[in-house]
Scaffold this motif. Structure first.
Motif, PDB file in Angstrom:
ATOM      1  N   LEU A 274       0.832  -1.211   0.000  1.00 29.33           N
ATOM      2  CA  LEU A 274       0.000   0.000   0.000  1.00 29.33           C
ATOM      3  C   LEU A 274       0.866   1.260   0.000  1.00 29.33           C
ATOM      4  O   LEU A 274       1.711   1.452   0.877  1.00 29.33           O
ATOM      5  N   PRO A 275       0.663   2.136  -0.991  1.00 28.78           N
ATOM      6  CA  PRO A 275       1.435   3.392  -0.998  1.00 28.78           C
ATOM      7  C   PRO A 275       1.101   4.252   0.229  1.00 28.78           C
ATOM      8  O   PRO A 275       0.021   4.132   0.809  1.00 28.78           O
ATOM      9  N   ASP A 276       2.012   5.111   0.621  1.00 27.61           N
ATOM     10  CA  ASP A 276       1.780   6.013   1.762  1.00 27.61           C
ATOM     11  C   ASP A 276       0.536   6.866   1.535  1.00 27.61           C
ATOM     12  O   ASP A 276       0.228   7.251   0.403  1.00 27.61           O
ATOM     13  N   GLY A 277      -0.147   7.168   2.615  1.00 27.53           N
ATOM     14  CA  GLY A 277      -1.288   8.086   2.529  1.00 27.53           C
ATOM     15  C   GLY A 277      -2.579   7.448   2.030  1.00 27.53           C
ATOM     16  O   GLY A 277      -3.615   8.110   2.001  1.00 27.53           O
ATOM     17  N   ARG A 278      -2.512   6.200   1.628  1.00 30.26           N
ATOM     18  CA  ARG A 278      -3.717   5.518   1.130  1.00 30.26           C
ATOM     19  C   ARG A 278      -4.336   4.670   2.240  1.00 30.26           C
ATOM     20  O   ARG A 278      -3.691   4.412   3.271  1.00 30.26           O
ATOM     21  N   THR A 279      -5.550   4.200   2.024  1.00 25.47           N
ATOM     22  CA  THR A 279      -6.303   3.520   3.091  1.00 25.47           C
ATOM     23  C   THR A 279      -6.919   2.197   2.621  1.00 25.47           C
ATOM     24  O   THR A 279      -7.368   2.085   1.483  1.00 25.47           O
ATOM     25  N   ILE A 280      -6.903   1.219   3.524  1.00 23.59           N
ATOM     26  CA  ILE A 280      -7.660  -0.027   3.313  1.00 23.59           C
ATOM     27  C   ILE A 280      -8.735  -0.106   4.385  1.00 23.59           C
ATOM     28  O   ILE A 280      -8.453   0.104   5.576  1.00 23.59           O
ATOM     29  N   MET A 281      -9.975  -0.394   3.978  1.00 30.84           N
ATOM     30  CA  MET A 281     -11.053  -0.683   4.938  1.00 30.84           C
ATOM     31  C   MET A 281     -11.556  -2.082   4.636  1.00 30.84           C
ATOM     32  O   MET A 281     -11.750  -2.427   3.475  1.00 30.84           O
ATOM     33  N   ASP A 282     -11.779  -2.909   5.677  1.00 30.45           N
ATOM     34  CA  ASP A 282     -12.425  -4.197   5.414  1.00 30.45           C
ATOM     35  C   ASP A 282     -13.867  -4.138   5.898  1.00 30.45           C
ATOM     36  O   ASP A 282     -14.228  -3.290   6.725  1.00 30.45           O
ATOM     37  N   LEU A 283     -14.704  -5.027   5.355  1.00 29.69           N
ATOM     38  CA  LEU A 283     -16.117  -5.065   5.740  1.00 29.69           C
ATOM     39  C   LEU A 283     -16.494  -6.429   6.328  1.00 29.69           C
ATOM     40  O   LEU A 283     -17.662  -6.838   6.302  1.00 29.69           O
ATOM     41  N   GLY A 284     -15.528  -7.139   6.889  1.00 28.02           N
ATOM     42  CA  GLY A 284     -15.773  -8.509   7.351  1.00 28.02           C
ATOM     43  C   GLY A 284     -16.662  -8.615   8.577  1.00 28.02           C
ATOM     44  O   GLY A 284     -16.681  -7.729   9.424  1.00 28.02           O
ATOM     45  N   SER A 285     -17.358  -9.766   8.695  1.00 27.20           N
ATOM     46  CA  SER A 285     -18.268 -10.031   9.807  1.00 27.20           C
ATOM     47  C   SER A 285     -17.562 -10.511  11.068  1.00 27.20           C
ATOM     48  O   SER A 285     -18.201 -10.745  12.087  1.00 27.20           O
ATOM     49  N   THR A 286     -16.250 -10.755  10.976  1.00 31.41           N
ATOM     50  CA  THR A 286     -15.473 -11.063  12.177  1.00 31.41           C
ATOM     51  C   THR A 286     -14.411  -9.983  12.290  1.00 31.41           C
ATOM     52  O   THR A 286     -13.995  -9.405  11.289  1.00 31.41           O
ATOM     53  N   LYS A 287     -13.977  -9.715  13.504  1.00 29.22           N
ATOM     54  CA  LYS A 287     -13.040  -8.600  13.660  1.00 29.22           C
ATOM     55  C   LYS A 287     -11.793  -8.953  14.465  1.00 29.22           C
ATOM     56  O   LYS A 287     -10.743  -8.344  14.270  1.00 29.22           O
ATOM     57  N   GLU A 288     -11.878  -9.927  15.350  1.00 32.03           N
ATOM     58  CA  GLU A 288     -10.753 -10.179  16.262  1.00 32.03           C
ATOM     59  C   GLU A 288      -9.497 -10.618  15.499  1.00 32.03           C
ATOM     60  O   GLU A 288      -8.430 -10.025  15.638  1.00 32.03           O
ATOM     61  N   LEU A 289      -9.646 -11.639  14.662  1.00 31.99           N
ATOM     62  CA  LEU A 289      -8.501 -12.172  13.924  1.00 31.99           C
ATOM     63  C   LEU A 289      -7.959 -11.148  12.921  1.00 31.99           C
ATOM     64  O   LEU A 289      -6.740 -10.968  12.786  1.00 31.99           O
ATOM     65  N   ILE A 290      -8.873 -10.473  12.237  1.00 32.97           N
ATOM     66  CA  ILE A 290      -8.465  -9.484  11.237  1.00 32.97           C
ATOM     67  C   ILE A 290      -7.695  -8.334  11.900  1.00 32.97           C
ATOM     68  O   ILE A 290      -6.640  -7.907  11.407  1.00 32.97           O
ATOM     69  N   CYS A 291      -8.197  -7.857  13.035  1.00 32.68           N
ATOM     70  CA  CYS A 291      -7.507  -6.766  13.729  1.00 32.68           C
ATOM     71  C   CYS A 291      -6.152  -7.219  14.291  1.00 32.68           C
ATOM     72  O   CYS A 291      -5.194  -6.451  14.288  1.00 32.68           O
ATOM     73  N   LYS A 292      -6.103  -8.467  14.767  1.00 36.19           N
ATOM     74  CA  LYS A 292      -4.825  -8.987  15.276  1.00 36.19           C
ATOM     75  C   LYS A 292      -3.762  -9.005  14.180  1.00 36.19           C
ATOM     76  O   LYS A 292      -2.609  -8.655  14.398  1.00 36.19           O
ATOM     77  N   LEU A 293      -4.167  -9.444  13.002  1.00 34.77           N
ATOM     78  CA  LEU A 293      -3.255  -9.458  11.853  1.00 34.77           C
ATOM     79  C   LEU A 293      -2.773  -8.049  11.527  1.00 34.77           C
ATOM     80  O   LEU A 293      -1.581  -7.820  11.292  1.00 34.77           O
ATOM     81  N   ALA A 294      -3.723  -7.113  11.510  1.00 33.44           N
ATOM     82  CA  ALA A 294      -3.365  -5.729  11.171  1.00 33.44           C
ATOM     83  C   ALA A 294      -2.427  -5.146  12.219  1.00 33.44           C
ATOM     84  O   ALA A 294      -1.498  -4.390  11.885  1.00 33.44           O
ATOM     85  N   ASP A 295      -2.675  -5.504  13.493  1.00 32.94           N
ATOM     86  CA  ASP A 295      -1.859  -4.947  14.580  1.00 32.94           C
ATOM     87  C   ASP A 295      -0.376  -5.252  14.414  1.00 32.94           C
ATOM     88  O   ASP A 295       0.480  -4.505  14.877  1.00 32.94           O
TER      89      ASP A 295
END
Lengths: 285, 285
Positions: free
Chosen positions: A83-104
């Motif tokens: 991802l280039p600087d200054g750009r954004t990714i948003m996810d729309l998933g129905s689960t959040k714990e695992l996805i947020c852990k990965l992002a962290d």
């Protein structure tokens, strides 16, 4: 500005359709590994162009990750890497714990916003997408403080502009609640559909004898297995607990019926009736 | 002509409202042991007059027995005992085997018609009654050949005139099918309501996080316990079997989730998806 929808299905497609009206100068790009979904998304005017994921990442201000959750966990680290600087990714998933852990774990955590719109139908794919799906619905943003103000600001603006009401929650809390108010009702409906189909080989009998109550209870059984299997898997701990609670109550109900204990049956149903207050609250929203 | 509605609730009330339009010269009489229901039935124009059961029996061409099924089995023998020659009783109960067995023992069996309209909502009482409830819905008549041609002719005329499609079935067959396509979906919904309410003490979280799918699946949990407890009891054998089948499938589903057996989860849901064909058939009716 360019916005990419990765996974142009019911949710991603409806988000794009809802946003297009208010943003005539935004170009919408679709990324989807199904050739049919690509064609439908173009034909329906959901997106203006189909690109590969790598191409989309290089040109998009916002990347909306709207695939099933197993694809989200696979794609998110790769996408953040590129991802280039200054750009954004948003996810729309129905689960959040695992996805947020990965992002962290990722150095670009700030450029990611974890969102979950509380909206859907039992239908799936871009053919099921419609502009009004998200209007007046709630959306949960998790770990807002871990996203950069710019990324959150961009995402919140778009979510509000498609008509959504924003709430904030911890991922752990989100997944626990969702197991009860969404994931469990899907399992109960899938299992009801299977039970009836196993027994009622003669569809004619179902057609003639089922009333609107049956249709209403079982309609979620039409939902996409490819979408739901990974949700149940990623939220295994909470879903298993909710499902266990549900099975225990059903067993008690069965004992009351088998033992002709009408007082117990009546008291279970009286407790359940209280859901009327909750439904009135949901409908009033 | 006088028609009496014994139990002026959702079903009996809607039948009267639907029929009144086509039969301006019929007088409708209500019998109900709730003073509030009596007042609402009069105020809403469902019936013209409230009488006692004995009074109604003496004057009515047709007596529509629309109480919960435990009251039907209590009242039916008494009503047949006191029914003048040439007059008819029709019941609208959701169970048929026990009711028909009771009627079979009575010398006036011919004056009784066992019917079950496949229609309802999660609401109950005369306040919930509305003229259109029965239009285009199916109704099952059981053991038609045991009713006199006059009684069946009268009942069929009225059922058609409120817009219903008539089907015929044996009581045993009726109760078996109904356990799967109606009674089970009510239990699954009652238990889902209880499970969620037990867990989610904070209603706010349900309001914010539940989507339309949840509302749809749980709305039958608002249904009347007083109506449903006797139905489950009278159809105990079939309901217990259906509920047992349902619990077994839920346990298998839980095992698949706990064991992270995605192939099993996917195959269960794919089987359940087939309900889509059935729902399309119900909606097309």
């Amino acid at each position: 500005m360019i916005i990419s929808i990765i996974g142009v299905g019911l949710l991603g497609g409806s988000f794009a359709l809802g946003l297009r009206e208010k943003y005539p100068h935004v170009k919408f790009v679709g990324v989807d590994n199904s050739a049919v979904n690509q064609k439908i998304a173009l034909a329906k005017g959901i997106v203006d162009e189909i690109l590969t994921l790598d191409e989309a990442l290089q040109v998009s201000e916002l990347n909306v990750l709207a695939t099933p959750v197993d694809a989200i966990t696979k794609l998110l680290p790769y996408m953040l890497d590129h991802l280039p600087d200054g750009r954004t990714i948003m996810d729309l998933g129905s689960t959040k714990e695992l996805i947020c852990k990965l992002a962290d774990k990722h150095p670009k955590r700030g450029q990611f916003v974890a969102a979950h719109p509380m909206a859907g139908t039992e239908n799936s794919g871009p053919g099921a997408a419609f502009r009004e799906l998200l209007i007046d619905k709630n959306v949960i943003i998790c770990d807002k403080e871990k996203s950069s103000p710019d990324s959150v600001g961009l995402v919140e603006t778009f979510l509000r502009d498609v008509g959504m009401k924003i709430h904030y929650m911890k991922p752990v809390e989100h997944d626990l609640h969702l197991a009860y108010v969404s994931h469990l009702s899907h399992i109960s409906s899938f299992a009801l559909g299977m039970t009836v189909l196993d027994k009622e080989r003669d569809e004619r009998a179902i057609f003639d004898m089922a009333s609107t109550g049956f249709s209403s209870t079982v309609r979620l059984a039409k939902s996409s297995p490819q979408m739901w299997a990974p949700i149940f898997d990623q939220n295994k701990k909470n879903v298993s607990k909710a499902l266990g609670d549900y099975i225990e109550l059903l067993k008690k109900f069965k004992e009351a019926i088998d033992g002709r204990d009408m007082d117990a049956s009546l008291s279970y149903m009286a407790r359940a009736n209280d859901i009327g207050r909750v439904l009135a609250g949901i409908e009033k929203k």
